[in-house]
Design an enzyme around this catalytic site. Structure first.
Site, PDB file in Angstrom:
ATOM      1  CG  ASP A  62      34.775  37.213  36.861  1.00 22.17           C
ATOM      2  OD1 ASP A  62      34.774  38.401  35.414  1.00 22.17           O
ATOM      3  OD2 ASP A  62      36.031  36.743  37.000  1.00 22.17           O
ATOM      4  CG  HIS A 129      40.799  30.711  38.467  1.00 24.14           C
ATOM      5  ND1 HIS A 129      41.130  31.946  39.019  1.00 24.14           N
ATOM      6  CD2 HIS A 129      40.754  31.920  37.802  1.00 24.14           C
ATOM      7  CE1 HIS A 129      41.610  32.746  38.901  1.00 24.14           C
ATOM      8  NE2 HIS A 129      40.685  32.865  36.951  1.00 24.14           N
TER       9      HIS A 129
HETATM   10  C1  GLP Z   1      40.799  35.519  35.490  1.00 24.98           C
HETATM   11  C2  GLP Z   1      39.258  35.419  35.353  1.00 24.98           C
HETATM   12  C3  GLP Z   1      38.502  34.717  34.639  1.00 24.98           C
HETATM   13  C4  GLP Z   1      39.575  33.458  33.163  1.00 24.98           C
HETATM   14  C5  GLP Z   1      41.216  33.503  33.979  1.00 24.98           C
HETATM   15  C6  GLP Z   1      42.025  33.143  32.799  1.00 24.98           C
HETATM   16  O1  GLP Z   1      41.454  36.085  36.557  1.00 24.98           O
HETATM   17  N1  GLP Z   1      39.153  35.963  36.866  1.00 24.98           N
HETATM   18  O2  GLP Z   1      37.715  34.615  33.913  1.00 24.98           O
HETATM   19  O3  GLP Z   1      39.262  33.141  32.957  1.00 24.98           O
HETATM   20  O4  GLP Z   1      41.152  34.493  34.838  1.00 24.98           O
HETATM   21  O5  GLP Z   1      41.780  34.223  32.704  1.00 24.98           O
HETATM   22  P1  GLP Z   1      43.024  34.428  30.658  1.00 24.98           P
HETATM   23  O6  GLP Z   1      41.718  34.750  29.959  1.00 24.98           O
HETATM   24  O7  GLP Z   1      43.288  36.093  31.014  1.00 24.98           O
HETATM   25  O8  GLP Z   1      44.153  33.465  30.720  1.00 24.98           O
END
Ligand code: GLP
Length: 234
Positions: A62, A129
Site C-alpha cells: 500500500d 486491517h
Molecule cells: C498500517 C499499514 C499496514 C500495517 C499496519 C500496522 O497502517 N497499512 O500494512 O500492517 O498499519 O502497523 P504497525 O506495524 O506500525 O503496527
C-alpha cells in the site's frame, strides 16, 4: 494457520527471516512486502544477512494517496530507507500515491498478475486491517483507493507532526490479491495487538475483522511475540 508465539520481536523476526530463506531456496521469486513498525526488525535482519535478493522482485501492499516517494512519511520512502537502499532487489513495486486512481489501480493489478506473490509479509492494524483494507471491506477486492478509518488515522498519527497531516486515503492491494499469494506470514507485536490477534486466529471469519479471512488460506504462518499472543487459547 500455524501460530508461533516467540519471546520477543527480534526472535519472531528471525523466525520470519528463516521462513523467507526457506521459500527462496524452494524457488520463490516474488515477495509481497509491508510497512509499519512491525517488519522493521525483519528488514534489519535481511539487510545484515548475506542473503542475495538481487534476483528477487518485491510488491508492496500500500501507499498513502498524495505523498511523493521523497516524502519521509510515504511508504516508498520507508522501503527505500529500511531495505531497498541497503539490499538491492531486481525490481521493486510500491503503489504510486500521486497517480490517477483508475490508472494506478489497473497498473497495480497488472503488476500483481505479472508477478504472482510467492510469499506475502503482513502486519495487522489494531482494527484487523491488512494492507489498508479496513473493516467492512469485501473479501473480493483487488487494488483500490480506500478511505482510512478514524482508528487507523489515530494509530498512524504518531508518524506525522500533526493529526491533520495523516492522509485520509491510500491505495491498497485488495484482500483477494493478498489471498492469492502462495504463502503468507503475518507478524504482530505488543499488547495492543493481543485482542485483534485473538479475533483473527480464533474468532469467526468476518469482514468486520479483515485479517480473519486468512483462516481460509491454506498456507498462513502467524508469528507473534508473547504480548501479542497473550489472549490466544494455547
Ligand atoms: C498500517 C499499514 C499496514 C500495517 C499496519 C500496522 O497502517 N497499512 O500494512 O500492517 O498499519 O502497523 P504497525 O506495524 O506500525 O503496527
Amino acid at each position: 494457520m500455524d501460530v508461533y508465539v516467540l519471546k520477543n520481536k527480534r526472535e519472531a523476526s528471525q523466525k520470519a527471516f528463516e521462513l523467507i530463506k526457506q521459500e527462496m531456496d524452494k524457488g520463490a521469486k516474488t515477495l509481497g512486502l509491508a510497512t509499519g513498525s512491525t517488519p522493521e526488525d525483519l528488514y534489519d535482519i535481511m539487510t545484515n544477512s548475506h542473503v542475495d535478493f538481487s534476483d528477487m522482485t518485491s510488491v508492496n501492499l500500500d501507499e498513502y494517496v498524495g505523498l511523493t516517494p521523497e516524502d519521509p512519511q510515504s511508504y516508498a520512502y520507508f522501503m527505500e530507507k529500511h531495505l531497498f537502499s541497503k539490499k538491492p532487489f531486481k525490481q521493486t513495486y510500491v503503489p504510486n500515491g500521486l497517480a490517477d486512481e483508475a490508472e494506478e489501480t489497473e497498473r497495480y493489478n497488472q503488476i500483481i498478475k505479472d508477478n504472482p506473490i510467492d510469499l506475502q509479509i503482513l502486519g495487522i492494524g489494531t482494527n484487523g486491517h491488512i494492507g489498508f483494507n479496513e473493516p467492512g471491506t469485501s473479501f473480493e477486492t483487488k487494488t483500490s483507493k480506500v478511505a482510512l478509518t478514524d482508528s487507523t488515522i489515530e494509530s498512524n498519527k504518531v508518524y506525522f507532526d500533526h493529526e491533520e497531516d495523516v492522509p485520509r486515503f491510500a491505495y491498497s492491494m485488495g484482500i483477494q490479491s493478498i489471498m492469492e499469494s502462495k504463502k503468507i506470514i503475518l507478524m504482530a507485536f505488543g499488547e495492543n495487538k493481543a485482542d485483534v490477534i485473538q479475533k483473527m486466529v480464533e474468532g469467526p471469519v468476518t469482514e468486520d475483522v479483515p485479517a480473519s479471512v486468512l483462516q481460509k488460506h491454506p498456507h498462513v504462518v502467524v508469528i507473534v511475540d508473547e504480548e501479542a499472543g497473550a489472549l490466544l487459547n494455547k
